[in-house]
Write an enzyme that holds these catalytic residues in place. Structure first.
Site, PDB file in Angstrom:
ATOM      1  N   MET A   1      -1.771  -7.578   5.771  1.00 44.13           N
ATOM      2  CA  MET A   1      -1.254  -6.675   4.723  1.00 44.13           C
ATOM      3  C   MET A   1      -2.385  -6.002   3.946  1.00 44.13           C
ATOM      4  O   MET A   1      -3.559  -6.349   4.113  1.00 44.13           O
ATOM      5  CB  MET A   1      -0.376  -7.448   3.749  1.00 44.13           C
TER       6      MET A   1
ATOM      7  N   ASP B   1      -3.633  -7.161  -2.416  1.00 35.75           N
ATOM      8  CA  ASP B   1      -4.298  -5.984  -1.826  1.00 35.75           C
ATOM      9  C   ASP B   1      -5.700  -5.760  -2.402  1.00 35.75           C
ATOM     10  O   ASP B   1      -6.498  -5.051  -1.804  1.00 35.75           O
ATOM     11  CB  ASP B   1      -3.464  -4.721  -2.068  1.00 35.75           C
TER      12      ASP B   1
ATOM     13  N   ARG C   1      -1.708  -2.519   2.713  1.00 37.45           N
ATOM     14  CA  ARG C   1      -1.303  -1.113   2.633  1.00 37.45           C
ATOM     15  C   ARG C   1      -2.457  -0.165   2.949  1.00 37.45           C
ATOM     16  O   ARG C   1      -2.929  -0.181   4.078  1.00 37.45           O
ATOM     17  CB  ARG C   1      -0.724  -0.842   1.245  1.00 37.45           C
TER      18      ARG C   1
ATOM     19  N   GLU D   1      -2.351  -3.446   8.397  1.00 44.61           N
ATOM     20  CA  GLU D   1      -1.022  -2.833   8.588  1.00 44.61           C
ATOM     21  C   GLU D   1      -1.073  -1.336   8.308  1.00 44.61           C
ATOM     22  O   GLU D   1      -0.215  -0.583   8.757  1.00 44.61           O
ATOM     23  CB  GLU D   1      -0.012  -3.493   7.641  1.00 44.61           C
TER      24      GLU D   1
END
Ligand code: F6P
Length: 416
Positions: free
Chosen positions: A186, A142, A188, A243
């Site tokens: 991905m 991330d 978050r 996402e």
């Protein structure tokens, strides 16, 4: 006696095992007797599920395989330690286990949630004047950790995203009618990894058409309007979407379609279905062919396209954590505790990064977002500055050890 213990926590990456090796080798070089591994992180430690890493990493071949094996060799967890106040029993138990194994230093490889564990253990250790050192080793695809220039794991995932986008773009252009492909990435609540889609563009590639990050509110009508404009050019369209994009009322886009009901101990909802939902909306409005591509776990364990820069830095942060814990600090005369190793970019060209320690309190539980000035005004792309920032991190390759036509990996317990 200087035994050490190391654990891996949170989501996996392609290079997290290089950090494990960095801790293992450096601790051995600095005279550690036994290097223990926690199986499934702090959760495993509480159950005394502990292994002697020398029995797993026995020779050069094991080391070479470990570096090339994605995901967490020791197993991981998403386990939140309770607050210190009123929960002394948990901490007494952990410190009793560490005492039993004569642990001098504790290393935890993880993201901002995992650094919460280091923070709580270091704080409790200081409170009871324990000599045990607690050090955080950064990792996360991330790239959302404070202070550090970037996190190990991000570069390899970014390389996979950019390479995959190039392939999706070529595939989409194959027919003489348009296809709208929505690719979900991905990350978050931070759009770093989705931004890597911008690196696909080059002499040999048209690049993705739009990029949507969670740092900006997602407006579905505006999204559909922009898709409509692109469709007028009568060609295939590829859109990268995080996402974690949310609509104005704070709901994740993926929540608009399906009820997201899995929530982990840190309160994170499992995110999935954004691409499917948006591709469906496009198909409904324009009646064109669409594809929803959810990269999911593929993007965080794609060790066959690992970036060598990333792998090397992952090893280095593991090694640096040991160095900081073992070597006497100028100020205190002791090894450090309650710190996280960070990467500091010294130069862009040629790219040079060094390690520096940072206080875990400035990193634990905080998410670093993509700066607003690195997102275009209309929120549909990222700027060249962001592309230049990511570019050095995806460089160079490491060849898998191919066996029977496939990359070979190492598994825990392979010596049994
Ligand atoms: O922590 C990294 C991450 O890969 C996020 O990008 C993603 O949202 C999350 O983990 C998924 O978590 P899990 O592996 O628990 O499904």
């Amino acid at each position: 006696m200087k035994n050490v213990i190391v654990g891996q926590s949170g989501g996996p990456t392609s290079v997290i095992n290089s950090s494990l090796l960095g801790v293992f080798q450096t601790a051995k070089d600095r005279g550690a007797d036994i290097v223990y591994g926690m199986v499934h992180g702090i959760k495993g430690l509480l159950d005394e599920d502990i292994i002697d890493l020398s029995k797993e990493i026995r020779n050069e071949l094991d080391m070479d395989l470990l570096k090339r094996t994605p995901s967490s060799f020791l197993g991981s967890c998403r386990y939140k330690l309770p607050d210190l106040e009123g929960n002394e029993k948990t901490y007494e138990k952990i410190f009793a286990i560490l005492k039993k194994y004569e642990i001098y230093a504790f290393f935890y490889i993880g993201g901002n949630d995992s650094m919460d564990t280091i923070m709580k253990l270091a704080d409790y250790g200081k409170k009871i004047k324990s000599p045990i050192r607690f050090m955080g080793v950064p990792k996360t695809i991330d790239n959302d950790l404070m202070i550090t220039d970037h996190t190990p794991g991000f570069g390899s995932a970014a390389k996979y995203i950019a390479a995959t986008m190039k392939e999706v773009i070529r595939d989409g252009l194959v027919y003489d009618y348009p296809v709208v492909s929505v690719v979900e990435v991905m990350g978050r609540n931070a759009g770093w990894l989705t931004s890597a889609a911008a690196l696909a563009k080059g002499d040999d590639c048209e690049g993705v058409d739009m990029i949507f990050l969670p740092e900006r509110v997602f407006d579905i009508d505006y999204f559909l309007k922009k898709v409509g404009e692109l469709l007028k050019q009568d060609r295939s369209i590829v859109i990268a979407v995080s996402e974690g994009v949310k609509v104005a009322d704070g709901r994740y886009v993926c929540e608009l379609a399906d009820h997201v009901d899995y929530v982990d101990m840190f309160g994170h909802k499992q995110l999935a279905g954004t691409a499917r939902f948006l591709a469906g909306e496009v198909a409904k409005k324009y009646g064109c062919k669409t594809r929803a591509i959810e990269l999911s776990s593929l993007q965080r364990c794609a060790a066959h396209v690992m970036a060598r820069v990333d792998m090397t830095e992952a090893f280095n942060v593991g090694g640096a954590a040991v160095k900081y814990a073992f070597d006497a600090d100028e100020k205190t005369g002791e090894g450090m505790t309650g710190m996280v190793v960070t990467l500091k970019r010294v130069l862009d060209d040629p790219y040079i990064c060094i390690t520096e320690p940072a206080d875990v309190h400035e990193i634990a539980d905080i998410e670093k977002k993509v700066p607003d000035e690195w997102i275009t005004k209309d929120g549909t792309y990222v700027t060249d500055d962001l592309v230049h920032y990511i570019h050095p991190l995806i460089q160079a390759e490491i060849i898998p050890l191919w066996v029977n036509g496939l990359p070979h990996h190492i598994k825990r317990g392979h010596t049994d």
